[in-house]
Write an enzyme that holds these catalytic residues in place. Structure first.
Site, PDB file in Angstrom:
ATOM      1  N   ARG A  50       0.850  -1.195   0.000  1.00 52.38           N
ATOM      2  CA  ARG A  50       0.000   0.000   0.000  1.00 52.38           C
ATOM      3  C   ARG A  50       0.883   1.242   0.000  1.00 52.38           C
ATOM      4  NH1 ARG A  50      -4.424  -1.717   4.696  1.00 52.38           N
ATOM      5  NH2 ARG A  50      -5.388  -3.437   3.538  1.00 52.38           N
ATOM      6  N   ASP A  52       2.126   5.070  -0.199  1.00 44.77           N
ATOM      7  CA  ASP A  52       1.568   6.297   0.375  1.00 44.77           C
ATOM      8  C   ASP A  52       1.243   7.316  -0.700  1.00 44.77           C
ATOM      9  OD1 ASP A  52       1.836   5.336   2.959  1.00 44.77           O
ATOM     10  OD2 ASP A  52       3.812   6.235   3.258  1.00 44.77           O
ATOM     11  N   TYR A 111      12.370  -1.229  -3.629  1.00 44.37           N
ATOM     12  CA  TYR A 111      12.067   0.186  -3.840  1.00 44.37           C
ATOM     13  C   TYR A 111      13.289   0.911  -4.394  1.00 44.37           C
ATOM     14  CZ  TYR A 111       7.649   0.005  -1.231  1.00 44.37           C
ATOM     15  OH  TYR A 111       6.365  -0.282  -0.821  1.00 44.37           O
ATOM     16  N   ARG A 202      11.350   6.027   3.351  1.00 40.27           N
ATOM     17  CA  ARG A 202      11.519   7.486   3.347  1.00 40.27           C
ATOM     18  C   ARG A 202      12.248   7.964   4.601  1.00 40.27           C
ATOM     19  NH1 ARG A 202       5.716   9.634   2.649  1.00 40.27           N
ATOM     20  NH2 ARG A 202       6.778  11.621   2.981  1.00 40.27           N
TER      21      ARG A 202
END
Length: 257
Positions: A50, A52, A111, A202
């Site tokens: 999921r 952001d 990622y 992040r």
């Protein structure tokens, strides 16, 4: 009901994230709306991760249970037609086993975070990179990142609203490279793990940027990890440089026969 896997690419900027929301646009909502143009009734899809608000994907994976046994190519073409003009594309579709699950069958997520480090503002790359004006010391960031590899309590690097049952995760790799992009020098962070906490990537990149610009010594990242305290984390970097680039399964559902 036949189950289909979908390989999804999207620009996260117009969306409040992947997950469907009642009053805001979402990637899940856009795909479900397109599916309901093809078949009657409510259709709910599940995704590998999921993402952001503002986070992109080049290799998100979702699955849907449909009434019709579609030809996968025709399904992807039909969905792409109905997804217009949303910045969402179905790169491929595949028929999968009824017990295959986009999230729970996944072995690894990967990622990519891109930093554009040049003085001039980002124009053509705006919305796809984090613009940092000063050059970053890649060697120092690599030294700091080594403290994060392996199995740790990542409380420091997860959002306060994270719903994961445990902050303990195994981070398999952080690869940091300087590359020459079309718009100038970039620093690419590639992170691999079976799963990630909310805002973990992040938070890590934002902390490592402090090391790269000289504001933190590399050892402070180790201290922040061991503190198990969100207050010890560096700043959380903006979402626009982040993309979910791959999800790995025991067998690639999109591999050509």
């Amino acid at each position: 009901m036949p189950r289909f896997a979908l390989l999804v690419e999207y620009d996260g900027r117009p969306f409040a994230g992947w997950q469907r929301q009642a009053d805001q646009p979402s990637v899940q909502g856009a795909i479900e709306a397109a599916l309901m143009r093809l078949e009657p009734g409510e259709i709910t899809i599940a995704a590998a991760g999921r993402t952001d608000a503002g986070v992109h994907a080049r290799g998100q994976v979702a699955h849907a249970d449909l009434q019709r046994d579609w030809d996968p190519f025709r399904l992807s073409e039909a969905l792409n037609h109905h997804l217009k003009p949303a910045p969402v594309a179905i790169r491929a579709a595949a028929r999968v086993a009824d017990d295959w699950h986009a999230r729970f069958s996944a072995l690894e997520r990967g990622y990519l975070f891109r930093i554009l480090d040049r003085r001039a503002p980002a124009t053509l790359e705006a919305g796809q990179v984090w613009h940092v004006k000063q050059p970053l010391a890649v060697d120092r960031m690599r030294a700091a990142a080594r403290h994060l590899i392996g199995k740790h309590d990542f409380t420091t690097f997860r959002a306060s609203i994270c719903q994961a049952k445990s902050p303990v995760k195994t981070l398999d790799e952080i690869q940091i490279d300087r590359v020459q992009g079309f718009a100038g020098p970039e620093v690419h962070f590639r992170l691999r793990a079976r799963s990630f906490l909310h805002n973990q990537v992040r938070s890590i990149v934002g902390t490592l940027e402090r090391v790269g610009c000289g504001a933190w010594p590399a050892e402070r990242v180790r201290d922040a990890l061991e503190a198990r305290d969100r207050a010890a984390c560096g700043p959380v970097c903006p979402p626009e440089g982040l993309s979910l680039v791959h999800v790995r399964y025991p067998q690639n559902p999109f591999a050509a026969d």
